[in-house]
Design a protein around this motif. Structure first.
Motif, PDB file in Angstrom:
ATOM      1  N   HIS A 149     -68.796  34.682  17.273  1.00 46.63           N
ATOM      2  CA  HIS A 149     -68.748  34.678  18.720  1.00 46.63           C
ATOM      3  C   HIS A 149     -67.894  33.520  19.227  1.00 46.63           C
ATOM      4  CE1 HIS A 149     -70.910  33.943  22.695  1.00 46.63           C
ATOM      5  NE2 HIS A 149     -70.535  35.189  22.803  1.00 46.63           N
ATOM      6  N   LEU A 150     -68.156  32.365  18.662  1.00 46.11           N
ATOM      7  CA  LEU A 150     -67.411  31.165  19.033  1.00 46.11           C
ATOM      8  C   LEU A 150     -65.947  31.300  18.629  1.00 46.11           C
ATOM      9  CD1 LEU A 150     -67.856  28.302  20.175  1.00 46.11           C
ATOM     10  CD2 LEU A 150     -68.405  27.547  17.856  1.00 46.11           C
ATOM     11  N   LEU A 151     -65.732  31.797  17.428  1.00 48.23           N
ATOM     12  CA  LEU A 151     -64.369  31.931  16.924  1.00 48.23           C
ATOM     13  C   LEU A 151     -63.534  32.833  17.827  1.00 48.23           C
ATOM     14  CD1 LEU A 151     -62.305  31.422  14.621  1.00 48.23           C
ATOM     15  CD2 LEU A 151     -63.270  33.433  13.468  1.00 48.23           C
ATOM     16  N   GLU A 152     -64.099  33.969  18.203  1.00 44.49           N
ATOM     17  CA  GLU A 152     -63.329  34.887  19.055  1.00 44.49           C
ATOM     18  C   GLU A 152     -63.025  34.236  20.402  1.00 44.49           C
ATOM     19  OE1 GLU A 152     -61.944  37.613  17.995  1.00 44.49           O
ATOM     20  OE2 GLU A 152     -62.936  37.422  16.048  1.00 44.49           O
ATOM     21  N   TYR A 153     -63.969  33.481  20.901  1.00 49.93           N
ATOM     22  CA  TYR A 153     -63.758  32.769  22.161  1.00 49.93           C
ATOM     23  C   TYR A 153     -62.619  31.754  22.010  1.00 49.93           C
ATOM     24  CZ  TYR A 153     -64.686  29.209  25.736  1.00 49.93           C
ATOM     25  OH  TYR A 153     -64.567  28.280  26.741  1.00 49.93           O
ATOM     26  N   LEU A 154     -62.638  31.053  20.902  1.00 49.98           N
ATOM     27  CA  LEU A 154     -61.621  30.018  20.689  1.00 49.98           C
ATOM     28  C   LEU A 154     -60.252  30.638  20.400  1.00 49.98           C
ATOM     29  CD1 LEU A 154     -63.832  27.529  18.647  1.00 49.98           C
ATOM     30  CD2 LEU A 154     -63.114  27.314  21.042  1.00 49.98           C
ATOM     31  N   ILE A 155     -60.258  31.765  19.711  1.00 53.57           N
ATOM     32  CA  ILE A 155     -58.988  32.463  19.471  1.00 53.57           C
ATOM     33  C   ILE A 155     -58.408  32.943  20.791  1.00 53.57           C
ATOM     34  CG2 ILE A 155     -58.023  34.628  18.552  1.00 53.57           C
ATOM     35  CD1 ILE A 155     -59.616  34.149  15.984  1.00 53.57           C
ATOM     36  N   GLU A 156     -59.280  33.424  21.650  1.00 50.96           N
ATOM     37  CA  GLU A 156     -58.808  33.856  22.958  1.00 50.96           C
ATOM     38  C   GLU A 156     -58.186  32.676  23.711  1.00 50.96           C
ATOM     39  OE1 GLU A 156     -61.778  36.368  25.050  1.00 50.96           O
ATOM     40  OE2 GLU A 156     -60.925  35.381  26.831  1.00 50.96           O
ATOM     41  N   LYS A 157     -58.817  31.525  23.547  1.00 50.84           N
ATOM     42  CA  LYS A 157     -58.322  30.312  24.235  1.00 50.84           C
ATOM     43  C   LYS A 157     -57.062  29.746  23.603  1.00 50.84           C
ATOM     44  CE  LYS A 157     -60.856  26.696  26.011  1.00 50.84           C
ATOM     45  NZ  LYS A 157     -61.980  26.082  26.748  1.00 50.84           N
TER      46      LYS A 157
ATOM     47  N   HIS B 235     -73.657  29.600   4.423  1.00 45.71           N
ATOM     48  CA  HIS B 235     -72.820  28.399   4.373  1.00 45.71           C
ATOM     49  C   HIS B 235     -71.380  28.702   4.756  1.00 45.71           C
ATOM     50  CE1 HIS B 235     -75.544  25.294   2.346  1.00 45.71           C
ATOM     51  NE2 HIS B 235     -76.305  26.285   2.760  1.00 45.71           N
ATOM     52  N   VAL B 236     -70.877  29.844   4.340  1.00 48.79           N
ATOM     53  CA  VAL B 236     -69.518  30.217   4.780  1.00 48.79           C
ATOM     54  C   VAL B 236     -69.500  30.345   6.306  1.00 48.79           C
ATOM     55  CG1 VAL B 236     -67.694  31.963   4.671  1.00 48.79           C
ATOM     56  CG2 VAL B 236     -69.017  31.434   2.609  1.00 48.79           C
ATOM     57  N   GLY B 237     -70.522  31.024   6.832  1.00 46.89           N
ATOM     58  CA  GLY B 237     -70.585  31.211   8.280  1.00 46.89           C
ATOM     59  C   GLY B 237     -70.645  29.884   9.026  1.00 46.89           C
ATOM     60  N   MET B 238     -71.467  28.986   8.540  1.00 48.02           N
ATOM     61  CA  MET B 238     -71.575  27.682   9.209  1.00 48.02           C
ATOM     62  C   MET B 238     -70.250  26.940   9.157  1.00 48.02           C
ATOM     63  SD  MET B 238     -75.372  26.183   8.282  1.00 48.02           S
ATOM     64  CE  MET B 238     -75.115  26.089   6.514  1.00 48.02           C
ATOM     65  N   GLU B 239     -69.579  27.016   8.014  1.00 43.94           N
ATOM     66  CA  GLU B 239     -68.306  26.294   7.894  1.00 43.94           C
ATOM     67  C   GLU B 239     -67.267  26.879   8.849  1.00 43.94           C
ATOM     68  OE1 GLU B 239     -65.726  26.490   4.350  1.00 43.94           O
ATOM     69  OE2 GLU B 239     -66.276  24.381   4.032  1.00 43.94           O
ATOM     70  N   VAL B 240     -67.240  28.183   8.940  1.00 41.94           N
ATOM     71  CA  VAL B 240     -66.328  28.813   9.894  1.00 41.94           C
ATOM     72  C   VAL B 240     -66.617  28.296  11.306  1.00 41.94           C
ATOM     73  CG1 VAL B 240     -65.756  30.992  11.059  1.00 41.94           C
ATOM     74  CG2 VAL B 240     -65.940  30.928   8.563  1.00 41.94           C
ATOM     75  N   GLY B 241     -67.893  28.306  11.663  1.00 40.25           N
ATOM     76  CA  GLY B 241     -68.264  27.897  13.010  1.00 40.25           C
ATOM     77  C   GLY B 241     -67.876  26.461  13.301  1.00 40.25           C
ATOM     78  N   ASP B 242     -68.194  25.567  12.381  1.00 39.48           N
ATOM     79  CA  ASP B 242     -67.924  24.172  12.712  1.00 39.48           C
ATOM     80  C   ASP B 242     -66.442  23.860  12.661  1.00 39.48           C
ATOM     81  OD1 ASP B 242     -69.134  21.929  13.788  1.00 39.48           O
ATOM     82  OD2 ASP B 242     -69.161  20.854  11.887  1.00 39.48           O
ATOM     83  N   ILE B 243     -65.751  24.401  11.683  1.00 37.02           N
ATOM     84  CA  ILE B 243     -64.320  24.115  11.608  1.00 37.02           C
ATOM     85  C   ILE B 243     -63.602  24.689  12.825  1.00 37.02           C
ATOM     86  CG2 ILE B 243     -62.216  24.697  10.326  1.00 37.02           C
ATOM     87  CD1 ILE B 243     -63.640  23.967   7.823  1.00 37.02           C
ATOM     88  N   ALA B 244     -64.000  25.866  13.240  1.00 34.30           N
ATOM     89  CA  ALA B 244     -63.361  26.457  14.421  1.00 34.30           C
ATOM     90  C   ALA B 244     -63.523  25.547  15.627  1.00 34.30           C
ATOM     91  CB  ALA B 244     -63.959  27.838  14.708  1.00 34.30           C
ATOM     92  N   GLN B 245     -64.737  25.077  15.852  1.00 31.38           N
ATOM     93  CA  GLN B 245     -64.921  24.261  17.054  1.00 31.38           C
ATOM     94  C   GLN B 245     -64.302  22.880  16.904  1.00 31.38           C
ATOM     95  OE1 GLN B 245     -69.091  24.111  18.073  1.00 31.38           O
ATOM     96  NE2 GLN B 245     -69.708  22.936  16.275  1.00 31.38           N
ATOM     97  N   ILE B 246     -64.319  22.358  15.697  1.00 35.54           N
ATOM     98  CA  ILE B 246     -63.696  21.040  15.512  1.00 35.54           C
ATOM     99  C   ILE B 246     -62.206  21.103  15.839  1.00 35.54           C
ATOM    100  CG2 ILE B 246     -62.998  19.338  13.778  1.00 35.54           C
ATOM    101  CD1 ILE B 246     -65.709  19.825  12.394  1.00 35.54           C
ATOM    102  N   VAL B 247     -61.522  22.083  15.248  1.00 36.25           N
ATOM    103  CA  VAL B 247     -60.067  22.100  15.444  1.00 36.25           C
ATOM    104  C   VAL B 247     -59.694  22.580  16.842  1.00 36.25           C
ATOM    105  CG1 VAL B 247     -59.597  22.356  12.976  1.00 36.25           C
ATOM    106  CG2 VAL B 247     -59.674  24.407  14.418  1.00 36.25           C
ATOM    107  N   ALA B 248     -60.403  23.574  17.347  1.00 32.03           N
ATOM    108  CA  ALA B 248     -59.966  24.146  18.621  1.00 32.03           C
ATOM    109  C   ALA B 248     -60.428  23.314  19.810  1.00 32.03           C
ATOM    110  CB  ALA B 248     -60.461  25.582  18.751  1.00 32.03           C
TER     111      ALA B 248
END
Lengths: 778, 171, 778, 171
Positions: A118-126, A201-214
């Motif tokens: 959910h977060l990733l798609e939001y950040l990709i949109e942004k 753990h993969v899911g958590m890493e995706v979530g945190d890395i997405a928000q950290i970088v974006a």
């Protein structure tokens, strides 16, 4: 700290002004790198691809089941009583427990994975699909979990999408196996649980890395700023917006809007649970109310004018509670719509007006930017109006309520922790508020509200606790080091050897909720205990907050006292729930950076390395939910043991070793190509302790690894014995199991230990050079 | 209060059709007498007097080897009472293995008497034994009714409980 | 049948010889078609995108909850008692029920979706990503569900992958909402349940279309061949391989291997559950043992030498049961590994030898081709050896066992259906076998085995039933029309108008398991009843099998008696579980082909059309599992009501209308742009009936739709009244609700009905021209 | 058999701490007398004699309006006994709505007496009413103990049950 890496960009209250600029720090990562890496045997492993590794773990650490219910109610054949019987579908009690744990783990994985997607798609949109995953120059091995599991490093946000798609696919497969008439063997259920944990753990890493970088959150800096924490830090004169949950987007929306409108100083934005952590990673002027145990008390106290809920760990009665004191509730994600009308496409001012005029009970707004505008506007308007609202009973009313008590005692009986609520209520009738205050202190009562629900006289016990505890609230002024995100490569380079050799006695990860009576202070004391003993202490989420709520004798919080370095005596707040991925990430990086193991597609080798060499141990003291089950399964599959609180016995399953069975501890020495006797190190994979003393001693023991050098082992045993003497008053009965040769015997306890060795008929044994559970190479 | 005495102290511990047998001290003692290899497990809730004494006296009276869980070892040790220290989940795990040799190495136990472990955690452990240890009986002598046990004292207040425990010390 | 469409390629025992050739039949579909279609408002809807539609449905058909347990045991705060109380997380009893239903529906969706993904990847590996989705010339609107939901038509197998990825993503989001501290409102839980149901239908459609096109199963032909069904059809002299489950791949692997080796006539391949259906769609020489209710009896009878299990509806004790008579078990998917060693990479002969020498308990073989080789070789070798194995007690032993009975009566009490097992056992001791035989007949006892598990004297009651019933087994020789797959466009063109106008009184879909005492015969009788009355009867899975097990007075099965056309008096076997997608598919196609509604992205408009105009009703009489919950939620969201058996009350939730509340039935007449009084048609969305009579009457009623012409309405009311008179002995009390003007009054019952109308003070009312729940266009 | 009388007939129907009150015909009649708007719901299991008669007689004795579920209407109708026909789930759904006007349009009922519905389905319906219909009491007079009811007859054999039903016909 010599090898200081280039610092990531300062994050501060004004950073969003530049947040649309892409900042390049450090060297440009060679794009072709991931293509050049040789691929191991299991990139994107399917459910069965790591089954052989699981069976190795599970044969050593057998599932220990404590059924929470004798029956199965999952299909309409039932309910079936499985006590000594198989159900209508053929299932037996063990498989049913494994099945329930798998359902829970899939739900936990879904919570993190769903959030991440959910977060990733939001950040990709942004930011766009091609927005680079760049964690700065001091982190080269970014996304160690994805590298290992997916088999490549994510270069862009779109690459993260590939990872989360894989998680989604696998989780559906796993959930499928819980269907009636599918998997029937408990060991296979457990293998699937472990796979779900890995997906988590993969899911958590995706979530945190997405928000950290974006969102440009801190990128592994060891000295992030201290953020204000505690009810006492909130200026109640200002309009107050409370964010509850785990998704940074609505909170960021609020902060962005305030900044755009120049309202930074006019409102208070505060958070409960991981939303608090992540908002303060985004902006350090936001404040942390505290962990989940504050939630009902804080909402009921009426301080917040607007309550913004996003997802996870939100009380499902939040609307009902907030309505009691006319606070406005805004729901912001599909996870929690709580029956509110969808106002996403409505004009913000119209929404505010509908909310304030009670035309709607609250609003569902799925657009974070609009949430920001509506929340701020509503809070500003409401704040004045709500001033005279009686939020809590006054002290006279408290006494009146208490007088209603008939001493039936059911409050105590339905309390998950059998706390003496009835005594506290009765004491009030005699003018003694101290017992009720005791329940408030350190969140001894974490205010789940079951006592109140049960009370035949409708005494609002939670309000009583809240009111009586109010006087201490102004003193609740603490701090927390803002979540830093992943551990830096340079840090790993420095501590890799000391950890693997045992010179640093261990990495203790205090994670998850602190929902246990006095759970917060107990977690803080564990942190203190291990920090004083040179361990590396990492922490996340509510545990990180709870640690900040504790002051030592000198009045310092542990964050003030200890550095944020990933090093001995370092207290490292990695961030929120999704930052738990950096716990496994850090131990993986030890294998990668220190031991130079290739990660890509090499799950088993990496996990085997961690299990046998990296003295790390997780502690989830107050964990209560399905996410915790998934996180634990994940760390376990990576080879990291974990200790959980007594209430975790209700998770139905632990993984316990049998030190009395020598054959379980045989290892393959891959260097010498032969099977050798080993030791119960680590002894358990998932252990539920009855109290903090037991947990502390167990954590010290679970940091022991077969590859400790004699010096390292001496040190680890010293801590183990010290703590055992402190909490049990004795040298541990099993110390002889961990003495390989007399060089391992701690000098301080030499006499005592040698005596025990003699009593037990101890004989020195050969030390495997490369202990492993993996098969010999042919 | 008669019904309230024989439903689980935490009422939602109710797990299915099987419920523990309600026992008096007399019946409890009978169970101990009939047992060949009983074991007593004491938890951290008996670290305070008079419970430590009661537990120690009862064990002494009936010659029960003692296991202490959590950090209960210390309290007993300080009184000179010998217990063997295990985690509650560790000892439960050993007890469910029919091949385990028991705390004295003489063979698996056939009766386990629990006292003073955290209620819900004991309930969970008793559930483990109920399901997976058909080779032994469980008895709880706490002041709480433990429905997952084979036999349990009822829910009581301290006074009554102490009277029960007093009786447990006698023939 | 004038508009006969070009027939799909004959499928027969030899078709695999050419199965790698791509066959083009009919016109080449214009590739650009999907691009040209205007896109509706909700392509790939997210969890909240169809929430407003859901709320319209749910406000009319309110969730009716019957908690199966008062407590919640999902987190370690609990268990919490929710009887009149909220739990520690704040949840109340209704939300908790919704949550449990959502978990069940996600599990059901995962079962189909996981199966579809697994199968799809296997078929892509075999055929390539670009393998065309070509259902032949008579089906143009292929994949109506995907068209509507995904917003485009799948052209290749890779396009199906896009659809299943979407299902995976959404399902993870949905499952996430069941986490503690997420969704808190029962209506929102139900909206998510409906979304899960929709995902289930997409998943099923992916699965069936993938196997139809890639394995060249029948492509909608109305006259597929009759396939042998029943225990009596199996030649027990031959080696027998039994396939249990739902995945065609291992069964196809077995058949391919037999063909390669020229062994077609040497072995018997038979199946239980949908695997049986799908294998016979692949090859009509395979045989159908029957539905799930035969499973334990058949395994225990020892007829099968090799038992191949794939996924879903497999008894979890299959290994234990098969081992009792030395049958070999091969597990073939990650869903069901049942603790067996993974032999996927082992040499087939070695596996056979290990199996036959009891070196391994069974084998997990994840490669369908290898399964084929191992199963055939093992069966051939075993068959001789097992000949003298005593499979079941002989009749003397049956009597001896019966004499053990102490008449404690617990067998009856634990029987899900309170069947008189004790009496049957006791009768045997007196030489009377008839009572036990009665339990065997029509699977009155579906042999779940709970009685046996409970028996304190260890009487193997299931073996007794099986043995006593054995004598009738030789007569169990029936047939079933092979599953045809989707309904053809030409058929829809023909029946679209009669259905929407009411001239065909309804489409009755008999689907799912028949696990209810005499469930099979009851389903068959329902089929017969509606076929005789000109309804279209479609069926799938175990219901399709059960219908085949019934012979009418002339000794004909209904498949012999009625055509396979999708037309009045047609009995249409669509196929297996995943073919349930063609039920919703057919009603969608009515909107598309007959009403020319664009499908792409137009979910709400299509569902609204179906709800108000298409007189279809599902019946899942013996459904017991989570898949059924998901399927039902899916058809409900599409606007199709369903009737379920009494045991389905244990699903915890129904959707019931309130005919006594007039305001609930108001409709928007989109033609006249005004709100108008409506009628309770359909009255309920999900209804649990207490017995077949009640169900039959309800089905007739639930086929009534607001758009029926007077002639159509008369006909529907005639059936409703006929059936009510038959089963209740009276004209229905509520007949006046369905009479709009006197033209609706059935001629046959004119006098009676007019009398009722008068008694009720009936007044004629205006008939809406375009009744709809959708908002007026602005 | 004493314990077996007051656990759910299907033992796994046990749903939580709350269990029905065990009643005798005397207590059951007291409940009916105290009720202002009682309702009797009869299911298809009383389609056969002597049950149809018992049900009809009891209803007549106490002036209970009758609802028949499943296809029970026919059996009663053929005997000239007037019942109103509903699906079991339909009537349950109406009964849980405090605003429903009752079968006679005079207001929601305050007592519902069940007899002869499929055991587990009745259990589920009783669960609905237990949770969501605090405005009414439920009483079952089947030969099975219904733990989800407010009050229930015990588990019995036919003989005893018929004696119970006989008593229900008398003052």
């Amino acid at each position: 700290m010599i090898n200081v890496a280039p610092k990531p960009k300062e994050f501060n209250g004004n950073f969003w002004k530049t947040k649309d600029f892409k900042v390049s720090i450090g060297e440009i990562v060679e794009k072709k790198r991931s293509e050049e890496v040789p691929m191991g045997p299991t990139p994107k492993p399917s459910v069965t691809d790591l089954r052989s590794w699981d069976m190795k773990l599970l044969n050593r650490y057998e599932p220990f089941y404590a059924p929470f219910c004798d029956m199965c109610c999952l299909c309409t054949y039932g309910k079936c009583d499985l006590l000594g019987k198989q159900g209508a579908c053929g299932i037996d009690a063990k498989a049913q427990q494994g099945r329930m744990v798998l359902i829970a783990s899939c739900i936990g994985t879904a919570a993190h994975g769903g959030h991440a997607r959910h977060l990733l798609e939001y950040l990709i949109e942004k930011k766009g699909e091609d927005f680079p995953v760049d964690l700065g120059g001091s982190i080269d091995v970014e996304a160690p979990i994805m590298r290992t599991v997916i088999g490549k490093k994510p270069e862009t946000l779109a690459d993260l999408r590939e990872a989360i798609e894989y998680v989604e696919e696998q989780t559906l497969q796993l959930l499928s196996a819980t269907h009636t008439g599918q998997e029937g063997n408990y060991m296979d259920f457990e293998s699937k649980v472990l796979h779900a944990g890995l997906m988590d753990h993969v899911g958590m890493e995706v979530g945190d890395i997405a928000q950290i970088v974006a969102l440009n959150l801190p990128k592994g800096s060891e000295d992030t700023e201290l953020v204000e924490l505690g009810l006492g830090t909130i200026d109640q004169e200002k309009p107050v917006i409370l964010c509850i949950g785990h998704n940074v987007a609505p909170g960021a929306g609020i902060i962005d809007y305030m900044e755009d409108q120049g309202l930074e100083d006019d409102l208070e934005v505060c958070g409960i649970c991981c939303a608090a952590i992540d908002i303060t990673r985004y902006n350090n002027q936001a404040k942390v109310v505290g962990p989940i145990s504050k939630q009902l008390k804080f909402v009921r106290s009426g301080v917040a004018d607007v309550v913004v809920v996003d997802e996870q760990c939100v009380r499902t009665d939040v609307l009902q509670e907030a309505r009691k004191n006319k606070a406005v509730v805004i729901a912001t994600t599909d996870k929690i719509c709580i029956g509110l009308p969808d106002k996403t496409k409505e004009d913000p001012d119209k929404i505010v007006s509908e909310l304030l005029n009670d035309e709607i009970e609250g609003a569902l707004i799925l657009d974070p930017a609009k949430v920001g505008e509506v929340a701020v506007k509503a809070a500003k308007k409401l704040s004045g109006e709500r001033e005279n609202l009686k939020m809590l009973p006054d002290m006279d009313e408290v006494v009146e309520y208490a007088k209603e008590c008939t001493e039936c005692g059911w409050c105590d009986r339905v309390c998950p922790n059998s706390l003496p609520m009835m005594d506290a209520v009765m004491a009030i009738t005699e003018g003694d508020f101290s017992k009720m205050e005791k329940l408030h202190q350190y969140d001894l009562c974490y205010s789940c509200g079951r006592c109140e629900q049960e009370c035949p006289r409708d005494i609002p016990t939670v309000s009583l606790v809240t009111k009586v505890g109010e006087r201490s609230v102004k003193d609740e002024r603490f701090n927390i080091r803002a979540g830093r995100g992943p551990v830096q490569d340079v840090e790993i380079r420095k501590v890799g050897a000391p950890i693997v050799l045992g010179d640093i006695p261990g990495v203790v990860a205090l994670i998850g909720c602190t929902n246990y009576p006095e759970g917060g202070i107990e977690v803080a004391k564990m942190a203190e205990e291990f920090l004083e003993r040179n361990y590396i202490v990492v922490t996340t989420g509510c545990s990180a907050m709870s640690i900040g709520e504790y002051r030592d004798e000198e009045g310092k919080t542990l964050y003030e006292k200890y550095s944020g370095n990933f090093d001995a005596k370092g207290l490292v707040n990695l961030g929120s729930c999704v930052s738990n991925s950096h716990v496994s990430g850090a131990v993986i990086k030890i294998a990668s950076i220190f031991a130079k193991k290739p990660l890509e597609g090499n799950f088993e080798e990496i996990a085997d390395y961690i299990l046998n060499r990296v003295g790390a141990c997780g502690v989830a003291w107050g964990a209560y939910s399905q996410k915790a089950a998934a996180i634990a399964a994940g760390v376990n599959r990576w080879g990291v043991p974990a200790v959980v609180g007594p209430q975790a016995s209700k998770y139905r399953r632990l993984y316990l070793g049998r030190p009395d069975q020598k054959e379980k501890w045989k290892v393959n020495d891959l260097r010498q190509n032969r099977v050798m006797d080993g030791e119960p190190a680590p002894e358990h994979l998932l252990y539920s302790a009855e109290n903090r003393g037991e947990a502390t001693v167990m954590v010290a023991k679970l940091c022991i690894r077969p590859t400790d050098t004699p010096k390292g082992r001496q040190m680890k045993l010293t801590h183990y014995i010290d703590l055992s003497k402190k909490y049990f008053g004795k040298i541990p009965d099993d110390v002889h199991l961990f003495v390989r040769t007399d060089k391992d015997v701690p000098i301080t306890y030499k006499k005592d230990v040698m005596k025990i060795l003699e009593e037990r008929g101890w004989e020195p044994r050969e030390v495997p050079l490369e202990p492993s559970l993996m098969d010999f190479k042919e | 209060m008669s019904k309230e005495r024989v439903i689980p102290w935490q009422p939602t511990v109710i797990a299915g059709p099987k419920q523990a047998l309600l026992v008096t001290p007399e019946t409890a003692k009978m169970m101990i007498k009939k047992s060949k290899r009983p074991l007593m497990v004491v938890g951290p809730l008996v670290k305070e007097e008079p419970l430590t004494d009661y537990a120690a006296d009862i064990a002494a009276k009936w010659g029960l080897p003692m296991v202490s869980t959590g950090d209960a070892y210390k309290a007993f040790n300080e009184k000179g009472v010998k217990t063997k220290s295990y985690g509650l989940v560790e000892i439960t795990n050993l007890l469910q293995d029919p091949n385990w040799k028991g705390v004295q190495g003489e063979g698996q136990h056939d009766l386990v008497i629990f006292m003073g472990c955290i209620y819900y955690m004991a309930s969970q452990g008793l559930s483990t034994l109920k399901h997976f240890a058909p080779h032994l009986k469980t008895l709880t002598i706490c002041k709480f009714f433990h429905s997952n046990a084979d036999a349990s004292f009822p829910n009581m207040d301290d006074d009554e409980w102490f009277r029960y425990l007093e009786k447990m010390k006698q023939d």
